[in-house]
Design a protein around this motif. Structure first.
Motif, PDB file in Angstrom:
ATOM      1  N   ALA A  36      45.021  35.212  36.825  1.00  0.00           N
ATOM      2  CA  ALA A  36      44.976  36.578  37.345  1.00  0.00           C
ATOM      3  C   ALA A  36      45.473  37.607  36.334  1.00  0.00           C
ATOM      4  O   ALA A  36      44.925  38.706  36.231  1.00  0.00           O
ATOM      5  CB  ALA A  36      45.794  36.674  38.632  1.00  0.00           C
ATOM      6  N   PHE A  37      46.497  37.260  35.572  1.00  0.00           N
ATOM      7  CA  PHE A  37      47.097  38.241  34.668  1.00  0.00           C
ATOM      8  C   PHE A  37      46.181  38.593  33.494  1.00  0.00           C
ATOM      9  O   PHE A  37      46.356  39.629  32.857  1.00  0.00           O
ATOM     10  CB  PHE A  37      48.447  37.733  34.161  1.00  0.00           C
ATOM     11  N   VAL A  53      43.384  39.689  33.679  1.00  0.00           N
ATOM     12  CA  VAL A  53      42.597  40.882  33.998  1.00  0.00           C
ATOM     13  C   VAL A  53      42.973  42.031  33.067  1.00  0.00           C
ATOM     14  O   VAL A  53      42.171  42.938  32.811  1.00  0.00           O
ATOM     15  CB  VAL A  53      42.789  41.295  35.476  1.00  0.00           C
ATOM     16  N   GLN A  54      44.182  41.977  32.534  1.00  0.00           N
ATOM     17  CA  GLN A  54      44.624  43.033  31.618  1.00  0.00           C
ATOM     18  C   GLN A  54      43.756  43.091  30.361  1.00  0.00           C
ATOM     19  O   GLN A  54      43.530  44.164  29.799  1.00  0.00           O
ATOM     20  CB  GLN A  54      46.090  42.811  31.252  1.00  0.00           C
ATOM     21  N   THR A  58      44.238  34.918  42.963  1.00  0.00           N
ATOM     22  CA  THR A  58      44.679  36.300  42.937  1.00  0.00           C
ATOM     23  C   THR A  58      46.186  36.364  42.689  1.00  0.00           C
ATOM     24  O   THR A  58      46.849  35.336  42.571  1.00  0.00           O
ATOM     25  CB  THR A  58      44.328  37.020  44.247  1.00  0.00           C
ATOM     26  N   SER A  59      46.714  37.581  42.610  1.00  0.00           N
ATOM     27  CA  SER A  59      48.144  37.783  42.391  1.00  0.00           C
ATOM     28  C   SER A  59      48.558  39.102  43.016  1.00  0.00           C
ATOM     29  O   SER A  59      47.906  40.129  42.801  1.00  0.00           O
ATOM     30  CB  SER A  59      48.462  37.801  40.896  1.00  0.00           C
ATOM     31  N   THR A  88      51.031  40.862  42.196  1.00  0.00           N
ATOM     32  CA  THR A  88      51.414  41.760  41.104  1.00  0.00           C
ATOM     33  C   THR A  88      50.220  42.519  40.547  1.00  0.00           C
ATOM     34  O   THR A  88      50.336  43.683  40.146  1.00  0.00           O
ATOM     35  CB  THR A  88      52.080  40.956  39.974  1.00  0.00           C
ATOM     36  N   MET A  89      49.069  41.859  40.528  1.00  0.00           N
ATOM     37  CA  MET A  89      47.896  42.480  39.929  1.00  0.00           C
ATOM     38  C   MET A  89      47.170  43.437  40.867  1.00  0.00           C
ATOM     39  O   MET A  89      46.272  44.158  40.433  1.00  0.00           O
ATOM     40  CB  MET A  89      46.925  41.392  39.451  1.00  0.00           C
ATOM     41  N   TYR A  90      47.544  43.457  42.145  1.00  0.00           N
ATOM     42  CA  TYR A  90      46.882  44.373  43.087  1.00  0.00           C
ATOM     43  C   TYR A  90      47.064  45.831  42.665  1.00  0.00           C
ATOM     44  O   TYR A  90      46.069  46.544  42.448  1.00  0.00           O
ATOM     45  CB  TYR A  90      47.400  44.136  44.505  1.00  0.00           C
ATOM     46  N   TYR A 108      48.026  46.923  39.849  1.00  0.00           N
ATOM     47  CA  TYR A 108      47.517  47.085  38.480  1.00  0.00           C
ATOM     48  C   TYR A 108      46.014  47.353  38.502  1.00  0.00           C
ATOM     49  O   TYR A 108      45.528  48.290  37.847  1.00  0.00           O
ATOM     50  CB  TYR A 108      47.817  45.835  37.649  1.00  0.00           C
ATOM     51  N   CYS A 109      45.264  46.533  39.241  1.00  0.00           N
ATOM     52  CA  CYS A 109      43.812  46.713  39.316  1.00  0.00           C
ATOM     53  C   CYS A 109      43.460  48.039  39.981  1.00  0.00           C
ATOM     54  O   CYS A 109      42.519  48.731  39.565  1.00  0.00           O
ATOM     55  CB  CYS A 109      43.175  45.561  40.084  1.00  0.00           C
TER      56      CYS A 109
END
Length: 253
Positions: free
Chosen positions: A182-183, A185-186, A201-202, A204-206, A208-209
């Motif tokens: 998931a990370f 995605v950066q 999924t994550s 933390t990334m919600y 962020y996305c």
């Protein structure tokens, strides 16, 4: 085919030696009797007791998995680990594994196969992990909605599909890394891609996305990692003449 010959084939075909420093998985032959003859092999995502028992019922000589038994640290042969090994030893079944090499492979890998299914004509290496690219990115043959992408890859609620729909309605460019990535995605954001496809999924990334304005398609760890082992079953059958098949044991995760 002798077990040593098959082990050498897998090591060479999947470039296992290139991942010694990048992957904690013990890639290659994990369990096996010297000189064993391999005629029937089954392929699966996980080295689980359920996989091993089904392989024994199928009278398999060997199993090839993406997630093996050994991950860089000594592990006591007790409990579930004992039970798994007991089935392999009782039925004289060899075990092979390929983790990151099967994610990264340009022809047989999870990510290259997804890119091909989506019609990406010239996939480029993507997702740098410990010095190795394990995913692919590229341009779709036409702009697609998330539902169409998920349908092509057989991803849905039953596989654990979650979508963070913060990008464009129609996706033209994607990055792909199967499993738990998931990370990463950066990296897709840094490249200006429209969407990112992975397994898990994550939380933390919600945000962020959401803030980056990118769509992340999380199809399920298992569901995004069936592609490579299916390809290997075809490889063992078509190239080596082995009796090869795929065992499906989905987790919806």
């Amino acid at each position: 085919m002798k077990i040593e010959v098959l082990a050498d084939y897998i090591r060479t075909r999947l470039n296992l030696d290139e991942f010694v420093d990048a992957d904690v998985s013990l890639n290659g032959l994990q369990v096996g009797r010297p000189g064993k003859e391999i005629k029937r092999i089954v392929c699966a995502v996980d080295a689980s007791l359920a996989t091993f028992r089904q392989a024994a019922e199928m009278q398999a000589d060997a199993i090839f998995v993406h997630h093996g038994l050994f991950w860089g640290k000594p592990i006591a042969v007790t409990g579930a680990h004992y039970q798994r090994l007991a089935v392999l030893l009782e039925h004289d079944i060899a075990l092979f594994a390929a983790h990151l090499p099967l994610d990264a492979h340009a022809e047989l890998g999870n990510n290259a196969t997804m890119a091909k299914l989506l019609g990406i004509a010239d996939p480029q290496p993507f997702g740098l992990y410990h010095g190795k690219y394990i995913g692919y990115s590229g341009t779709l043959p036409k702009p697609m909605g998330v539902d169409e992408i998920a349908s092509i890859l057989d991803l849905g609620p039953e596989t654990g599909l979650h979508v963070l729909p913060f990008g464009k309605d129609l996706v033209s460019t994607v990055g792909i890394i199967s499993g738990g990535a998931a990370f990463e995605v950066q990296e897709a954001v840094a490249m200006g891609l429209d969407a990112y496809i992975t397994g898990e999924t994550s939380h933390t990334m919600y945000p962020y996305c959401q803030e980056a304005g990118i769509t992340m398609i999380c199809g399920g760890h298992y569901a995004t990692e069936v592609f490579g082992v299916r390809q290997m079953a075809n490889e063992f059958s078509g190239k080596l003449g082995l009796d090869a098949s795929f065992i499906a044991l989905p987790t919806a995760l």
